[in-house]
Write a protein that holds these residues in place. Sequence first.
Motif, PDB file in Angstrom:
ATOM      1  N   ALA A 128       0.834  -1.211   0.000  1.00 16.63           N
ATOM      2  CA  ALA A 128       0.000   0.000   0.000  1.00 16.63           C
ATOM      3  C   ALA A 128       0.868   1.260   0.000  1.00 16.63           C
ATOM      4  CB  ALA A 128      -0.927  -0.004   1.213  1.00 16.63           C
ATOM      5  N   ASP A 129       2.018   1.175   0.650  1.00 15.42           N
ATOM      6  CA  ASP A 129       2.910   2.329   0.697  1.00 15.42           C
ATOM      7  C   ASP A 129       3.485   2.653  -0.682  1.00 15.42           C
ATOM      8  OD1 ASP A 129       4.501   4.220   2.405  1.00 15.42           O
ATOM      9  OD2 ASP A 129       6.146   3.130   1.431  1.00 15.42           O
ATOM     10  N   ARG A 130       3.749   1.601  -1.483  1.00 17.30           N
ATOM     11  CA  ARG A 130       4.418   1.814  -2.777  1.00 17.30           C
ATOM     12  C   ARG A 130       3.458   1.881  -3.949  1.00 17.30           C
ATOM     13  NH1 ARG A 130      10.055   2.477  -1.300  1.00 17.30           N
ATOM     14  NH2 ARG A 130       9.485   2.477   0.890  1.00 17.30           N
ATOM     15  N   ALA A 131       2.265   1.310  -3.816  1.00 17.81           N
ATOM     16  CA  ALA A 131       1.428   1.076  -4.998  1.00 17.81           C
ATOM     17  C   ALA A 131       1.074   2.335  -5.771  1.00 17.81           C
ATOM     18  CB  ALA A 131       0.149   0.342  -4.584  1.00 17.81           C
ATOM     19  N   ASP A 132       1.094   3.495  -5.126  1.00 17.06           N
ATOM     20  CA  ASP A 132       0.753   4.751  -5.799  1.00 17.06           C
ATOM     21  C   ASP A 132       1.865   5.261  -6.702  1.00 17.06           C
ATOM     22  OD1 ASP A 132      -1.765   5.729  -5.426  1.00 17.06           O
ATOM     23  OD2 ASP A 132      -1.369   6.306  -3.335  1.00 17.06           O
ATOM     24  N   ALA A 133       3.100   4.899  -6.393  1.00 17.60           N
ATOM     25  CA  ALA A 133       4.244   5.463  -7.126  1.00 17.60           C
ATOM     26  C   ALA A 133       4.312   4.885  -8.537  1.00 17.60           C
ATOM     27  CB  ALA A 133       5.522   5.147  -6.364  1.00 17.60           C
TER      28      ALA A 133
END
Length: 373
Positions: A295-300
């Motif tokens: 969830a921390d990385r999925a936006d990048a």
Amino acid sequence: MTVRTATVVGAGIGGLATALALLRRGWQVEVLERFHDLTEVGAGLSLWPNALRALDALGLADRVHAQALSESRTGVRTSGGQWLARMDGAAHGGAVMIHRAALQSTLAQALPAGVLRTGVRVSRADADGTVVHSEGSCTADLVVGADGLHSVVRQTVWPDAPGPRYAGYTTCRMVTHPVAVDGGGESWGRGERFGYASLPDGRVYCFATVTAPEDGPRVGLEELRERFGGWHTPIPALLDATDAGAVLQHGIHELPPLRSYTAGRVALVGDAAHAMTPNLGQGACQALEDAVVLADRADASDGLHEYDLLRRPRTQYVARRSRLVGRVAQWSSRGAVALRDGLVRAAPADAFQKSLKPLVDWSPPACEGRRPE
Ligand SMILES: Cc1cc2nc3c(=O)[nH]c(=O)nc-3n(C[C@H](O)[C@H](O)[C@H](O)COP(=O)(O)OP(=O)(O)OC[C@H]3O[C@@H](n4cnc5c(N)ncnc54)[C@H](O)[C@@H]3O)c2cc1C
């Protein structure tokens, strides 16, 4: 701002935690689960400090602690009860024991209404974000394969990936009627082990691991009594406090290391990515770590690749260590067992504790560097 969409396949610990973590980041999420109910499957789960930090990042640490019991005195003994290694649970930041069903329902209850769709069986997923299921199909920005050891998402997106392999032993898990026991731990014999830990309601979670062929006969309470009835206290009493129908037997399988956990819009979490033997009690803990990192990385823009780079080496390391512990713990020849027991007994008192550090010293990305109080 456009809302990003995610379809999570599977409502086990990994899928529910990932859904929650994505929702907290503003994603629109649906979870597809093949079963109509999240049934009371499973038995006890140990949650190590790494998992508790992941649950803290999901805002659930207090709710989980309220249903869990801190593991105090634990360690490894011989079948006769002599200590080979002892460990004080509090010294490594406090692992807790919880019933798997309690953890699963805590995660499920934290989801807003309508997110979890039960009775929906997924038959395939594609790297372009398409998911085909028993009620039709959908397309999402992110597809999370959280569908466990026999993951359909893994099999359809990575058709050439190797499937699960049998570890050479089978495990019976059971939860007893309430019994008073002092501490917990695991006892090693020759090709067989027995472990126990108290649950908060006074019941005791037990497991018995037996070297056996993959297609061997079912191991029931009678066989457990024959094998372990003469072991040290309180093992016979724990077996007496167990109903025959409470014994859940599973052959232990693990997934050979995958080359990647992501492809296009698809990411694997939990057992779908790295099903490991249970010898370190880390499978669900690693699934919880996966959830918060994904969830921390999925936006990048390159986020899924980063997720893969962060999670694959760590989870495959934990799986390797777990496999090794299982191999040694299941040794059966008299000489090898005497050597093993002698080496474990001779190890420095803090060796066990130190060996756990790389497993449990993990923090969620947002609190990198923060250490448990
Ligand atoms: C004997 C034993 C003891 C263990 N002890 C511990 C422990 O102490 N601590 C610990 O951290 N871990 C432990 N584990 C490991 C832990 O149980 C697993 O790693 C963890 O539960 C995996 O969670 P998951 O969500 O990835 O997969 P699962 O729990 O397998 O969940 C997958 C979900 O996906 C659903 N699903 C599957 N296929 C489909 C489909 N086609 N469509 C829709 N839904 C689908 C399933 O119904 C299920 O709900 C143990 C494991 C075993 C076998």
